[in-house]
Design an enzyme around this catalytic site. Sequence first.
Site, PDB file in Angstrom:
ATOM      1  N   ASP A  11       0.343  -1.543  -0.431  1.00 49.10           N
ATOM      2  CA  ASP A  11      -0.201   0.201  -0.392  1.00 49.10           C
ATOM      3  C   ASP A  11       0.786   1.058   0.357  1.00 49.10           C
ATOM      4  OD1 ASP A  11      -2.599   1.013   0.291  1.00 49.10           O
ATOM      5  OD2 ASP A  11      -2.001   1.712   2.374  1.00 49.10           O
ATOM      6  N   SER A  12       0.609   2.385  -0.410  1.00 48.64           N
ATOM      7  CA  SER A  12       0.990   3.422  -0.859  1.00 48.64           C
ATOM      8  C   SER A  12       1.566   3.726   1.228  1.00 48.64           C
ATOM      9  CB  SER A  12      -0.006   4.131  -1.242  1.00 48.64           C
ATOM     10  OG  SER A  12      -1.162   4.716   0.142  1.00 48.64           O
ATOM     11  N   CYS A  74      -4.458  -1.384  -2.041  1.00 48.31           N
ATOM     12  CA  CYS A  74      -4.385   0.534  -2.474  1.00 48.31           C
ATOM     13  C   CYS A  74      -4.731  -0.019  -3.054  1.00 48.31           C
ATOM     14  CB  CYS A  74      -2.912   0.578  -2.861  1.00 48.31           C
ATOM     15  SG  CYS A  74      -2.801   2.190  -2.970  1.00 48.31           S
ATOM     16  N   GLU A 159      -3.559   9.008   7.912  1.00 45.37           N
ATOM     17  CA  GLU A 159      -1.845   9.561   8.603  1.00 45.37           C
ATOM     18  C   GLU A 159      -1.429   9.597   9.194  1.00 45.37           C
ATOM     19  OE1 GLU A 159       0.687   7.901   5.623  1.00 45.37           O
ATOM     20  OE2 GLU A 159      -0.885   6.402   4.949  1.00 45.37           O
ATOM     21  N   CYS A 193     -11.257   2.535  -0.325  1.00 46.49           N
ATOM     22  CA  CYS A 193      -9.956   2.991   0.366  1.00 46.49           C
ATOM     23  C   CYS A 193      -9.659   2.414   1.254  1.00 46.49           C
ATOM     24  CB  CYS A 193     -10.043   4.098   0.383  1.00 46.49           C
ATOM     25  SG  CYS A 193      -8.192   5.315   0.956  1.00 46.49           S
ATOM     26  N   HIS A 195      -8.036   2.785   3.629  1.00 48.21           N
ATOM     27  CA  HIS A 195      -7.605   3.680   5.240  1.00 48.21           C
ATOM     28  C   HIS A 195      -9.000   3.780   5.519  1.00 48.21           C
ATOM     29  CE1 HIS A 195      -3.685   4.729   3.223  1.00 48.21           C
ATOM     30  NE2 HIS A 195      -3.366   5.131   4.603  1.00 48.21           N
TER      31      HIS A 195
END
Length: 277
Positions: A11-12, A74, A159, A193, A195
């Site tokens: 993932d990023s 992702c 994040e 997403c 996240h």
Amino acid sequence: MLNNKPIGIFDSGYGGLTVFRSILKQMPGYDYIYLGDTARAPYGNRSFQTIHQYTWECVQWLFSQGCPLIILACNTASAKALRTIQQRDLKQVDPTKRVLGVIRPTAEVIGNYTKTNAIGVLGTRGTVQSGSYVIETGHFFPDVKVYQQACPLWVPIIENGEHDKPGADYFVKKYLDQLLSQSGDVDTILLGCTHYPLLQQKISENLPANIRVVSQGDIVAESLVDYLRRHPEMDNGLTKNATQRFYTTTDDTPDFDHYAEIFFSAPVESAFAEIKC
Ligand code: DGL
């Protein structure tokens, strides 16, 4: 470790850990390497070329660690980089390796959740602009209408550890209102997403009770189990010593571990991965 043939999960940043924890629950015996490109996250607002370049560099790094199979956990990378990797890059490097994404397995089942045939998809700007969910869902559920909303501020909020703070409420409500203003029929909202599961509680609190929120972790995990059942040649080539290794492209690994544990719901001890650009 040298002869390990782990499953790579990419993932990023931290988001893919929400998928990894579901995969691990269903397939605890395999070896895994998780790579988060935290030094260059978020990817969501970046160009197609940049997302492809970063993703391909990380995929090659995971290959160098022995991974025969990689999951792009992702949506942004799945939307913007996966096709080029599958159709062009892999052929040039090693056609026996496999890279899979998270959009197709989600689109294969998401239509089963709606009774009104109206789904809302929340994602990064890159995922929404690609139209991938509209196109892929249309293949499997032609009668289902997909409404999309980009939420560009959610990944930075998450994040930075602000997802459970009162300040996040404003931006949660803002994007949900924008999505729901597109149609009164939506009864299912997909967190497109990896996240976003961290915001799931706030999202649910800001929605009418008749709207169901779906996250991808279990869907992707079930699809991986099914993939390996259908591809014994790949399954037999994966080692199964129940090991998990974590890597980040940021050199502040304790900082990565701190946030990663929130996404993974378990302790994380990472190492620095130097990606050659
Ligand atoms: N977790 C990623 C996804 O599923 C996005 C994060 C980012 O913007 O880098 O799209």
